[in-house]
Every structure is written in structure tokens, then in C-alpha cells.
Design an enzyme around this catalytic site. Structure first.
Site, mmCIF file in Angstrom:
data_model
loop_
_atom_site.group_PDB
_atom_site.id
_atom_site.type_symbol
_atom_site.label_atom_id
_atom_site.label_comp_id
_atom_site.label_asym_id
_atom_site.label_seq_id
_atom_site.Cartn_x
_atom_site.Cartn_y
_atom_site.Cartn_z
ATOM 1 C CE1 TYR A 1 -3.028 -3.051 0.321
ATOM 2 C CE2 TYR A 1 -3.230 -2.645 2.672
ATOM 3 C CZ TYR A 1 -3.550 -3.395 1.556
ATOM 4 O OH TYR A 1 -4.376 -4.495 1.679
ATOM 5 C CG HIS B 1 -0.825 -8.911 0.270
ATOM 6 N ND1 HIS B 1 -0.352 -7.614 0.188
ATOM 7 C CD2 HIS B 1 -2.135 -8.846 -0.082
ATOM 8 C CE1 HIS B 1 -1.338 -6.805 -0.179
ATOM 9 N NE2 HIS B 1 -2.430 -7.534 -0.364
#
Length: 344
Positions: A67, A151
Site C-alpha cells: 500500500y 498477501h
């Protein structure tokens, strides 16, 4: 005589992830928007968003190196710096290492309005997992991670199961992380993690929503049977269930007309019952006992304050009945039961 009335999800509700003992609040703050997802967020606004989440009773915060090339982790760590460490839970993710030497320009090719000073390297090796955790700890300014997820290992299954997952198990045994799991936008591999490993939780994004309850086929039953937890992300399907209108996005792309029409029909029913559709979408996952928390991304104090205000707001049981009558919600899909509370 004192009556009873249905209430929503209490703000004080806490649940442990699986058997880990790691607690999460009913609502969690997702920080991808604070990493400048799609457009910049000022540092002051990012800090104020975390503060607003805290003031609303949120004590679970999710982030990732991906992010904003680490920006979200740094901003979250800064915003929590003066909070009691035992009072909150932080989750981050492994699988993408950040390495200096980006292509220059911005990172919008990956969705983030940040300078492309670094590049991402997929790495689900045991060494890569340890390095990722160490680097996240540094960016966050923490001495431990409460929850670590693999992830998006979609295209790296062999290495994820054979190397990354065992590395997370060792880190959990060492106390470096409190709970472990995997986070994905698909159900099949998450169901495999639940069957074949000792994960505490899985993060299921966009696949247990009013528009797409497909997580009920495998993931949620597997989690419930094995006393694991499910964290629900993408509850608004990237925007359509928050504000259904032409041009709204569904799974990060413009919504196709049939999906938009379905969402608009849901919106009409919700409004007949006096609540916004986003309230029904937020409440919906709590109908399944395996769901521990719902993760909502926010880029402003107003967005997270709105979500937090919707959670304890009652959702009339007749709303779910009408969605079923209209063929918008399958009969076998569980819905939240009213919580009885004192009324006047």
C-alpha cells in the site's frame, strides 16, 4: 413496561482470531487509502482518519507494504505511536518486498499516487517472509506484528505453502507475530489454507458480500468447522454497494449493467426500510459465526466515522426477508440476527 428492540453490532464487541487469543474489534480500519490509493491523501488527513477510527472504538488496523510502497505502514505507525500498545491490533502482509530503484514517475500503474522510488519483488521464500516482517516492523515502529497474512499468493502456491507458511508458523512460535493467515480475493486457495495448514484466520476480500456470497461455499464452512476466523474485506465490492449508480465500480472495474441493476434494486429495498444500502452491506457478513471482523478502508475521518455509526444501527429483519422475496439474496445464506437490547 420496558420493551426490547433489535440493535446492531455493539461497538465494544471483540473476538479472538481462531485460537490465537489475538483480539479484533467488530470493525477494522483498512489503510490502503492512506497509502494514497488512486489519489493523494494529505498526511494530516491520514492521521486524522486513524484518530477518528480510534475515537469510534476501532482497535484493529490492517496494512501492507504494497500500500503506497510502504507509505500506509509508516502513516499507521506514526498515528498509533502514542497509543497504548496492548490496546490495539495491527495486521500486515508478506509476499511483496520493496526494493530501491523504481521506474521513476508515479506508482499509479499499481494503483497508488506515490513516487515510484521502489519496486515490488514477489517473494514467498522463508527468508523473504522474515525480511518482510523485519522491514514492516521498522516502518511501523513496532516490536511485534499482531497478525501476518500471506498477501495474494495466487500465482505462488507452491512456494507459499512450502516455504512462506512454515516461516510464518516459526515466527508465531517465536512470538514475533501473534496470529497468521492468508489474504486473497479468491476462495479456493483460502479454503486450502484452512484445510491444510494451522492458520488462525483468513482475510477474504470481496467474496462474502450482498452481491457475491461465494465465500459461503467453502471458506466460511471450513473456518467454522476448524474453529478458525474469517476477516471480511471488500464488503462494498470496491464501491458499488456503498453508492450504486452508473459509473460505480465493482471489483475495481466499472460495474456491468446487470450487476448495477441488482445493486439498485437492493438500494430501493434498503431505503424502503429506512436505511442506506451501505448499512445492510456492512452488517451482512456478521450473519455467519466464523466472521470475526469486517475491514473497511477509509481515506477521511468522515468515511470511517460513517461506517462506525452504521454498525450499531439496527437493520430490520424484514429487509433480509424482502431481499430474499425479490430473489436478491439466496435463501440458504445466513443473515444477522437481531440483538435484543433495552428500549423505551
Amino acid at each position: 413496561m420496558t420493551a426490547t428492540r433489535p440493535t446492531g453490532i455493539p461497538q465494544s464487541r471483540r473476538r479472538a482470531l481462531g485460537r490465537s487469543g489475538v483480539p479484533v474489534s467488530a470493525l477494522s480500519l483498512g489503510t490502503a487509502p492512506l497509502g494514497n490509493l488512486y489519489s493523494p491523501v494529505a498526511p494530516e488527513q491520514a492521521a486524522a482518519t486513524v484518530d477518528a477510527a480510534w475515537d469510534a472504538g476501532i482497535r484493529a488496523f490492517d496494512t501492507a507494504p504494497h500500500y503506497g510502497l510502504g507509505l500506509a505502514e509508516r502513516r499507521l505507525g506514526d498515528a498509533l505511536r502514542d497509543r497504548p500498545r496492548a490496546a490495539y491490533t495491527v495486521s500486515t502482509k508478506v509476499g511483496r518486498l520493496l526494493r530501491p530503484g523504481g521506474p521513476g514517475g508515479d506508482d499509479l500503474a499499481h494503483g497508488f499516487a506515490v513516487p515510484a522510488t521502489h519496486h515490488r519483488v514477489w517473494d514467498f521464500s522463508a527468508d523473504g517472509v522474515r525480511r518482510s516482517i523485519e522491514e514492516s516492523l521498522h516502518r511501523l515502529g513496532l516490536d511485534r506484528i499482531d497478525i501476518a497474512y500471506l498477501h495474494d499468493p495466487d500465482d505462488h502456491a507452491e512456494q507459499a505453502f512450502g516455504e512462506a507458511y512454515p516461516a510464518l508458523e516459526r515466527l508465531r512460535a517465536e512470538g514475533v507475530v501473534g496470529a497468521i493467515g492468508a489474504g486473497m480475493n479468491q476462495t479456493a486457495m483460502l479454503a486450502r489454507f484452512l484445510r491444510d495448514t494451522d492458520v488462525d484466520a483468513v482475510l477474504l476480500a470481496g467474496r462474502y458480500t450482498l452481491l457475491d456470497p461465494s465465500g459461503l461455499v467453502e471458506v466460511l464452512p471450513e473456518a467454522a468447522a476448524r474453529h478458525r476466523s474469517v476477516v471480511i474485506g471488500g464488503v462494498f465490492n470496491s464501491g458499488l454497494l456503498a453508492d450504486p449508480r452508473p459509473g460505480a465500480t465493482y471489483d475495481y472495474a466499472p460495474a456491468a449493467r446487470p450487476v448495477l441493476d441488482r445493486a439498485l434494486r437492493m438500494k430501493a429495498i434498503a431505503e424502503r426500510h429506512g436505511i442506506p444500502l451501505r448499512a445492510a452491506a456492512l452488517h451482512f457478513p456478521f450473519g455467519h459465526p466464523a466472521v470475526a471482523t469486517v475491514l473497511v478502508g477509509a481515506r477521511s475521518p468522515a468515511e470511517i466515522t460513517d461506517a462506525a455509526a452504521l454498525l450499531p444501527r439496527p437493520v430490520p429483519p424484514t429487509l433480509w426477508t424482502d431481499l430474499r422475496k425479490e430473489g436478491l439474496l439466496p435463501a440458504h445464506v445466513p443473515v444477522p440476527e437481531p440483538v435484543l437490547g433495552a428500549g423505551d
